[in-house]
Motif scaffolding. Structure first.
Motif, PDB file in Angstrom:
ATOM      1  N   ARG A   1      23.883 -18.846  17.080  1.00  0.00           N
ATOM      2  CA  ARG A   1      23.888 -19.169  18.518  1.00  0.00           C
ATOM      3  C   ARG A   1      24.154 -17.951  19.407  1.00  0.00           C
ATOM      4  N   GLY A   2      23.397 -16.910  19.175  1.00  0.00           N
ATOM      5  CA  GLY A   2      23.456 -15.729  20.027  1.00  0.00           C
ATOM      6  C   GLY A   2      24.379 -14.645  19.524  1.00  0.00           C
ATOM      7  N   ASP A   3      25.313 -14.967  18.632  1.00  0.00           N
ATOM      8  CA  ASP A   3      26.174 -13.957  18.007  1.00  0.00           C
ATOM      9  C   ASP A   3      25.765 -13.767  16.565  1.00  0.00           C
ATOM     10  N   TYR A   4      26.131 -12.623  15.996  1.00  0.00           N
ATOM     11  CA  TYR A   4      25.665 -12.360  14.640  1.00  0.00           C
ATOM     12  C   TYR A   4      26.566 -11.371  13.916  1.00  0.00           C
ATOM     13  N   MET A   5      26.360 -11.337  12.596  1.00  0.00           N
ATOM     14  CA  MET A   5      26.959 -10.357  11.704  1.00  0.00           C
ATOM     15  C   MET A   5      25.826  -9.747  10.888  1.00  0.00           C
ATOM     16  N   VAL A   6      25.784  -8.417  10.791  1.00  0.00           N
ATOM     17  CA  VAL A   6      24.805  -7.761   9.944  1.00  0.00           C
ATOM     18  C   VAL A   6      25.556  -6.931   8.899  1.00  0.00           C
ATOM     19  N   VAL A   7      25.024  -6.935   7.680  1.00  0.00           N
ATOM     20  CA  VAL A   7      25.710  -6.341   6.538  1.00  0.00           C
ATOM     21  C   VAL A   7      24.770  -5.392   5.816  1.00  0.00           C
ATOM     22  N   GLU A   8      25.236  -4.176   5.606  1.00  0.00           N
ATOM     23  CA  GLU A   8      24.459  -3.246   4.797  1.00  0.00           C
ATOM     24  C   GLU A   8      24.560  -3.651   3.333  1.00  0.00           C
ATOM     25  N   PRO A   9      23.499  -3.504   2.539  1.00  0.00           N
ATOM     26  CA  PRO A   9      23.577  -3.816   1.114  1.00  0.00           C
ATOM     27  C   PRO A   9      24.762  -3.092   0.472  1.00  0.00           C
ATOM     28  N   GLY A  10      25.522  -3.837  -0.329  1.00  0.00           N
ATOM     29  CA  GLY A  10      26.738  -3.302  -0.911  1.00  0.00           C
ATOM     30  C   GLY A  10      27.984  -3.861  -0.248  1.00  0.00           C
ATOM     31  N   TRP A  11      27.828  -4.446   0.973  1.00  0.00           N
ATOM     32  CA  TRP A  11      28.930  -5.092   1.682  1.00  0.00           C
ATOM     33  C   TRP A  11      30.086  -4.131   1.973  1.00  0.00           C
ATOM     34  N   GLU A  12      29.753  -2.873   2.287  1.00  0.00           N
ATOM     35  CA  GLU A  12      30.790  -1.901   2.639  1.00  0.00           C
ATOM     36  C   GLU A  12      30.814  -1.605   4.132  1.00  0.00           C
ATOM     37  N   HIS A  13      29.823  -2.084   4.871  1.00  0.00           N
ATOM     38  CA  HIS A  13      29.771  -1.885   6.321  1.00  0.00           C
ATOM     39  C   HIS A  13      29.227  -3.157   6.961  1.00  0.00           C
ATOM     40  N   ILE A  14      30.045  -3.764   7.824  1.00  0.00           N
ATOM     41  CA  ILE A  14      29.690  -5.005   8.506  1.00  0.00           C
ATOM     42  C   ILE A  14      29.758  -4.764  10.012  1.00  0.00           C
ATOM     43  N   ARG A  15      28.698  -5.156  10.731  1.00  0.00           N
ATOM     44  CA  ARG A  15      28.717  -5.103  12.195  1.00  0.00           C
ATOM     45  C   ARG A  15      28.690  -6.525  12.738  1.00  0.00           C
ATOM     46  N   VAL A  16      29.517  -6.774  13.765  1.00  0.00           N
ATOM     47  CA  VAL A  16      29.559  -8.094  14.390  1.00  0.00           C
ATOM     48  C   VAL A  16      29.483  -7.928  15.892  1.00  0.00           C
ATOM     49  N   THR A  17      28.929  -8.927  16.553  1.00  0.00           N
ATOM     50  CA  THR A  17      28.970  -8.937  18.017  1.00  0.00           C
ATOM     51  C   THR A  17      30.377  -9.361  18.447  1.00  0.00           C
ATOM     52  N   PRO A  18      30.802  -9.000  19.659  1.00  0.00           N
ATOM     53  CA  PRO A  18      32.168  -9.314  20.100  1.00  0.00           C
ATOM     54  C   PRO A  18      32.519 -10.792  20.074  1.00  0.00           C
ATOM     55  N   GLY A  19      31.522 -11.669  20.228  1.00  0.00           N
ATOM     56  CA  GLY A  19      31.813 -13.097  20.256  1.00  0.00           C
ATOM     57  C   GLY A  19      31.661 -13.805  18.928  1.00  0.00           C
ATOM     58  N   PHE A  20      31.340 -13.074  17.870  1.00  0.00           N
ATOM     59  CA  PHE A  20      31.107 -13.705  16.570  1.00  0.00           C
ATOM     60  C   PHE A  20      32.404 -14.305  16.028  1.00  0.00           C
ATOM     61  N   GLU A  21      32.295 -15.464  15.354  1.00  0.00           N
ATOM     62  CA  GLU A  21      33.461 -16.125  14.775  1.00  0.00           C
ATOM     63  C   GLU A  21      34.162 -15.192  13.772  1.00  0.00           C
ATOM     64  N   PRO A  22      35.435 -14.824  14.012  1.00  0.00           N
ATOM     65  CA  PRO A  22      36.111 -13.828  13.158  1.00  0.00           C
ATOM     66  C   PRO A  22      36.207 -14.226  11.696  1.00  0.00           C
ATOM     67  N   PHE A  23      36.463 -15.509  11.417  1.00  0.00           N
ATOM     68  CA  PHE A  23      36.645 -15.902  10.025  1.00  0.00           C
ATOM     69  C   PHE A  23      35.375 -15.690   9.201  1.00  0.00           C
ATOM     70  N   TYR A  24      34.209 -15.702   9.840  1.00  0.00           N
ATOM     71  CA  TYR A  24      32.970 -15.539   9.097  1.00  0.00           C
ATOM     72  C   TYR A  24      32.837 -14.131   8.520  1.00  0.00           C
ATOM     73  N   SER A  25      33.546 -13.162   9.082  1.00  0.00           N
ATOM     74  CA  SER A  25      33.592 -11.836   8.464  1.00  0.00           C
ATOM     75  C   SER A  25      34.863 -11.642   7.643  1.00  0.00           C
TER      76      SER A  25
END
Length: 392
Positions: A93-117
């Protein structure tokens, strides 16, 4: 570990980088200011902040607004997984999390649900602590009168009210929401901030929440007044009023509080030997707290259901999507290995301690209905494996 909000560094782009050292196993850098993720980490994991990391971080979680463009999408336009060609995407719903392969770097938008990361971050801690024979369980835990009791439960079953009632009566604490257990009968505290809800404050009126402004306090008081008097689901008008109350007056940002600021006499227990485990189960028609012994199999079934609901179910969905989109992905296999190892640890623990299930009435004000006293009496009546052996 240190407990100071000053432990941060400004990055070249004027964003703050804070480091969290989890038991020496995982060093996490959270980059950003003012977003939901950086705020929740700062409140929830305050005890793990460090201003002197000894190595580069194992995981970087970065708040970064912006657009994202997927080559492949699994799901509908507003809620889906995707692959950008370089990163795995979780879009909601407009916010997102993107993950580089390997799960060592995660980017989230400011409004993304914190628990999901938080779930994938804590999964990495779980993977590393398995090597030390420890598993993460969704439970509060206390030491009262020299006896350590754990309280696994689904959300809303009474973990926090149970913790507060016991702290009020002289208990020390391992954690409010989750902690680590070993097959050897040990428990390791996980001193996270407590996310107090309005019904917690109704039950324990000695706890005074802090507000930034008079308007915040007024909004809270009006919301609480309406919430107490409206039973959602009982009628269409009540449901509509409850929805509008939560939509416009509820504070949707979580506020985590250090337990020691609530009850200054309570001590943080870093390690303890588990004497018994009391599963909490909401029982809307019950009049008071009751507890009965349960088998290891019943305890295992309850624990598996709780873990799947709290984090493993979402992780499994993430990892299935990830493995289908990312060439060579093996995250589902890794999750299965961790879950199997944790279940083995839980089984050995439950074989060695006494396990109970408590029926907890679903009342908003525990003090008014005597539930605060009832849960303390129940915990004090529980037998440990040592007392059971002595009477056999």
């Amino acid at each position: 570990m240190t407990n100071s909000n000053s432990n941060s560094r400004a990055t070249g782009s004027h964003r703050t980088r804070r480091y969290y050292d989890f038991f020496g196993d995982l060093l996490v850098a959270v980059v950003g200011d003012g977003g939901r993720t950086s705020t929740q980490y700062r409140q929830m994991y305050d005890q793990f902040l460090t201003d002197s990391p000894s190595r580069d971080p194992d995981l970087v979680i970065e708040e970064a607004p912006g657009e994202v463009d997927s080559e492949t999408v699994l799901g509908d336009p507003t809620d889906h997984y995707g692959w950008t060609g370089e990163e795995f995407l979780v879009y909601n719903r407009g916010d997102y999390m993107v993950v580089e392969p390997g799960w060592e770097h995660i980017r989230v938008t400011p409004g993304f649900e914190p628990f999901y990361s938080i779930y994938p971050m804590e999964f990495e801690i779980r993977r590393r602590r398995i090597e030390q024979g420890q598993a993460l369980i969704h439970a509060s835990g206390v030491t009262l009168d020299g006896q350590t009791t754990l309280f696994p439960a689904w959300r809303g079953a009474g973990k926090t009210n149970t913790l507060l009632a016991l702290l009020r009566n002289g208990a020390d604490f391992l954690s409010d929401d989750r902690l680590w257990v070993g097959a050897d009968g040990s428990a390791r505290g996980y001193p996270l901030g407590v996310n107090l809800q309005p019904y917690n404050l109704d039950s324990f009126t000695e706890i005074e929440p802090e507000y930034d402004t008079f308007q915040d306090r007024l909004r809270h008081d009006v919301h609480a007044f309406i919430d107490k008097r409206v039973s959602r689901g009982h009628s269409l008008p009540h449901t509509a009023i409850g929805y509008l109350n939560n939509a416009y007056l509820a504070d949707n940002d979580r506020d985590f509080v250090d337990v020691t600021t609530l009850y200054s006499a309570a001590n943080d227990v870093e390690r303890a030997s588990v004497d018994n485990v009391l599963f909490l189960e909401a029982a809307p028609n019950a009049e008071t707290v009751s507890a009965a012994r349960i088998s290891t199999e019943a305890a295992m079934a309850a624990t598996s259901a709780i873990c799947n609901y709290e984090w493993d179910g979402r992780l499994r969905e993430y990892f299935h999507a990830y493995d289908s989109l990312v060439e060579g992905g093996t995250m589902v296999e890794t999750l299965d290995e961790v879950v199997r190892s944790e279940r083995d640890i839980f089984r050995e623990l439950f074989d060695d301690v006494v396990t109970y299930r408590a029926q907890i009435p679903r009342e908003r004000d525990w003090t008014e209905h005597g539930l605060d006293r009832a849960i303390v009496e129940t915990v004090r009546s529980l037998e440990s494996a040592r007392t059971v052996e002595a009477t056999d």
